[in-house]
Scaffold this active site. Structure first.
Site, short mmCIF file in Angstrom:
data_model
loop_
_atom_site.label_atom_id
_atom_site.label_comp_id
_atom_site.label_asym_id
_atom_site.label_seq_id
_atom_site.Cartn_x
_atom_site.Cartn_y
_atom_site.Cartn_z
N LYS A 105 0.39 -1.59 -0.13
CA LYS A 105 0.14 0.31 0.44
C LYS A 105 1.16 1.21 -0.04
CE LYS A 105 -4.63 1.04 0.39
NZ LYS A 105 -5.25 0.08 -0.46
N1 GLU Z 1 -7.54 0.14 -3.08
C1 GLU Z 1 -8.14 -0.75 -3.86
C2 GLU Z 1 -8.27 -1.55 -2.51
O1 GLU Z 1 -7.66 -1.09 -0.78
C3 GLU Z 1 -7.65 -1.65 -4.40
C4 GLU Z 1 -5.57 -2.15 -4.58
C5 GLU Z 1 -6.11 -2.80 -6.16
O2 GLU Z 1 -6.86 -3.27 -6.82
O3 GLU Z 1 -4.62 -2.97 -6.15
O4 GLU Z 1 -8.41 -3.11 -1.93
#
Ligand code: GLU
Length: 425
Positions: A114
């Site tokens: 993240k």
């Molecule tokens: N930000 C989204 C989540 O928390 C998507 C992450 C992604 O598609 O890599 O799942």
């Protein structure tokens, strides 16, 4: 005022601690040994950068940016990038770990990561956001990569930011690299169905949960907290299943109608009103009151720590489907369990987004693009299978769905770690 001050009415907990408390419970249930525990709890890589950006007035501002790779056992790390004034390292660490468990729970070949930048995107011009996003990409060029770490949108970011990342990264490596990032605009290699994917998964999870409890969607009611991408699309698709959406909300407050809300009309209003529901025609309640409504299904789709020790005993919903990451603090879990509320946890309920991100990455590598119908069909299948797997584990161990989801995913990541051997990045 930060977004959090607007939504949260309660004290917040450290999100990494919240994650760890659930991890500890699941680790005990599956009998994870101490060495595996130590490896799997610690983020493998943490990068912190200070990003200088020339603002429109000519002054240089420095923004703090993060990227955490929690675990890359199952494959390249995957996870969004958040732009918010509330971004801090422990939050990004928790969100990265949740991505590890999320990808493992739906069985896609990714680890978890993240990123985040502490900024207020609503107060920045498009040019400032572009310079910030490109500089962040420059500083993360050794972290990102189609086989290493693949960002995506999260709170405060969307297809435009992903397009800038794709372009900047492609320039830096000297070749077109669409698979370095997902959630791109369709014309640039994005996948059909990606924008709706998280909300669609929330809807599929809601249907599955109703089915397990023998409740018909017709006549059931639902309140949705948050009206961004996840909340608004969840509300729209859940309404299409026959449930009555009685409340929606965003940072401007919550809006209630016992007769049911026309969600498409509310979306059109938001889009014509600078992205907010401020001034919407319905009766106004607070975000806190929305959470405590007597509804069949509650979908918290705003942010972390909305359901806490303080308000959990007043929650009346039969089912909670977590559209946001970490909307329930660990201290609230036992209260919801004692009340017999079925909680479909974030790492399962909102995994539709990363599932279609995986499909986007696959299509980028194939150079062949699927129809929307194929994306939906495959994503729905992944979500249903994952739901059944977690539900079965919850029955087998007689534990809540949340701990079952952690148990299933931790066991998968630990198994791969055993096969590969201990490795660092
Ligand atoms: N930000 C989204 C989540 O928390 C998507 C992450 C992604 O598609 O890599 O799942």
């Amino acid at each position: 005022m930060s977004q959090r001050d607007n939504v949260i009415k309660h004290g917040s907990e450290n999100p990494f601690e919240s994650m760890k408390q659930r991890f500890d419970q699941a680790a005990k249930i599956i009998g994870l040994d101490e060495s595996d525990y130590n490896v799997l709890i610690a983020p493998q890589k943490t990068v912190i950068v200070n990003i200088p950006v020339t603002m429109d007035d000519g002054k240089v501002k420095v923004f703090e940016g993060f990227r955490v790779v929690h675990n890359a056992n199952l494959g390249p790390s995957k996870g969004g990038i958040r732009y918010s004034m509330d971004v801090h390292l422990d939050e990004v660490k928790a969100l990265a770990a949740w991505m590890t468990w999320k990808c493992a729970v739906v069985g896609i070949p990714y680890g978890g990561g993240k990123g985040g930048i502490k900024c207020d995107p609503k107060s920045m011009s498009k040019g400032e956001l572009e310079r910030l996003t490109r500089s962040y990409t420059d500083m993360m060029v050794d972290v990102f990569g189609p086989d290493k770490d693949i960002p995506a949108p999260d709170m405060g970011t969307g297809p435009q930011e992903m397009a800038w990342i794709m372009d900047e990264y492609s320039k830096l490596v000297g070749r077109s690299s669409p698979a370095v990032v997902t959630g791109k605009p369709i014309v640039l290699g994005g996948s059909l169905g990606r924008v709706e994917a998280t909300g669609r998964g929330v809807m599929v999870s809601t249907r599955a949960a109703l089915g397990k409890l023998g409740i018909s969607p017709i006549g059931a009611t639902c309140a949705v907290q948050g009206f961004g991408n996840v909340g608004s699309i969840s509300a729209k698709l859940i309404a299409q299943q026959g449930l009555k959406i009685v409340a929606i909300s965003d940072v401007s407050g919550a809006y209630y109608s016992a007769e049911g809300i026309n969600v498409e009309e509310a979306i059109a209003y938001r889009d014509s009103n600078n992205g907010t529901l401020e001034g919407y025609k319905l009766g106004k309640i607070t975000n806190a009151e929305l959470l405590e409504l007597d509804v069949t299904v509650l979908v918290p789709a705003a942010m972390e720590d909305q359901i806490t020790e303080e308000n959990a005993s007043r929650i009346k919903a039969k089912i909670i489907v977590e559209g946001a990451n970490g909307p329930t603090s660990a201290s609230a879990d036992h209260i919801l369990n004692e009340k017999g509320i079925m909680v479909v946890p974030d790492i399962l309920a909102n995994a539709g987004g990363v599932t279609v991100s995986y499909f986007e990455w696959v299509q980028n590598r194939l150079g062949y693009y699927w129809t929307e119908e194929r994306v939906y069909r495959r994503a729905d299948r992944v979500m249903k299978t994952a739901f059944e797997g977690v539900y079965a584990a919850s029955l087998k161990y007689n534990i809540p769905m949340r701990i079952a989801a952690y148990a299933v995913s931790i066991a998968r990541v630990a198994e791969v770690e055993k096969l590969r051997g201990k490795f660092g990045l």
